[in-house]
Design a protein around this motif. Structure first.
Motif, mmCIF file in Angstrom:
data_model
loop_
_atom_site.group_PDB
_atom_site.id
_atom_site.type_symbol
_atom_site.label_atom_id
_atom_site.label_comp_id
_atom_site.label_asym_id
_atom_site.label_seq_id
_atom_site.Cartn_x
_atom_site.Cartn_y
_atom_site.Cartn_z
ATOM 1 N N PHE A 53 0.849 -1.185 0.000
ATOM 2 C CA PHE A 53 0.000 0.000 0.000
ATOM 3 C C PHE A 53 0.884 1.235 0.000
ATOM 4 O O PHE A 53 2.054 1.180 0.346
ATOM 5 N N ARG A 54 0.298 2.345 -0.395
ATOM 6 C CA ARG A 54 1.023 3.600 -0.470
ATOM 7 C C ARG A 54 0.737 4.462 0.751
ATOM 8 O O ARG A 54 -0.392 4.535 1.224
ATOM 9 N N ASP A 62 2.670 -4.668 4.898
ATOM 10 C CA ASP A 62 2.347 -5.137 6.237
ATOM 11 C C ASP A 62 3.051 -6.476 6.439
ATOM 12 O O ASP A 62 2.942 -7.367 5.587
ATOM 13 N N PRO A 63 3.786 -6.649 7.532
ATOM 14 C CA PRO A 63 4.481 -7.920 7.768
ATOM 15 C C PRO A 63 3.546 -9.129 7.753
ATOM 16 O O PRO A 63 3.938 -10.209 7.311
ATOM 17 N N ILE A 64 2.314 -8.952 8.180
ATOM 18 C CA ILE A 64 1.349 -10.064 8.170
ATOM 19 C C ILE A 64 1.028 -10.476 6.737
ATOM 20 O O ILE A 64 0.949 -11.670 6.424
ATOM 21 N N ASP A 65 0.877 -9.490 5.846
ATOM 22 C CA ASP A 65 0.626 -9.794 4.435
ATOM 23 C C ASP A 65 1.834 -10.473 3.791
ATOM 24 O O ASP A 65 1.674 -11.374 2.961
ATOM 25 N N VAL A 66 3.016 -10.041 4.158
ATOM 26 C CA VAL A 66 4.238 -10.664 3.619
ATOM 27 C C VAL A 66 4.319 -12.115 4.073
ATOM 28 O O VAL A 66 4.602 -13.011 3.271
ATOM 29 N N ARG A 67 4.038 -12.385 5.343
ATOM 30 C CA ARG A 67 4.061 -13.763 5.857
ATOM 31 C C ARG A 67 3.011 -14.618 5.141
ATOM 32 O O ARG A 67 3.276 -15.758 4.763
ATOM 33 N N ALA A 68 1.811 -14.076 4.929
ATOM 34 C CA ALA A 68 0.758 -14.817 4.231
ATOM 35 C C ALA A 68 1.180 -15.135 2.799
ATOM 36 O O ALA A 68 0.940 -16.234 2.296
#
Length: 78
Positions: A53-54, A62-68
């Protein structure tokens, strides 16, 4: 760039904790040992990488999105 191969034990090991702050494209380059920051921007254009996101003109993840995203990549590889 070092040519490394991960063993099954490395992949199956407990995932490393991600930072509690939002990640920059430079963070992803470092985390995944990518050839350049352009790779992150190509992922974004092709919609193949983690969701970003910008914030103004700055791209953040978001670290959670990267982990997912990593978990999904590992699931597809199995």
């Amino acid at each position: 760039m070092a040519n490394r191969r991960l063993s099954l034990a490395d992949v199956a090991a407990e995932p490393r904790p991600l930072p509690s702050r939002y990640l920059t494209p430079e963070d992803l380059v470092e985390m995944f040992d990518l050839p350049s920051i352009e790779t992150v921007y190509q992922w974004r254009r092709k919609r193949t990488g983690p969701r970003g996101f910008r914030v103004g003109r700055h791209l953040r993840f978001d670290p959670i999105d990267v982990r997912a995203w990593v978990d999904a990549q590992l699931g597809e590889a199995a």
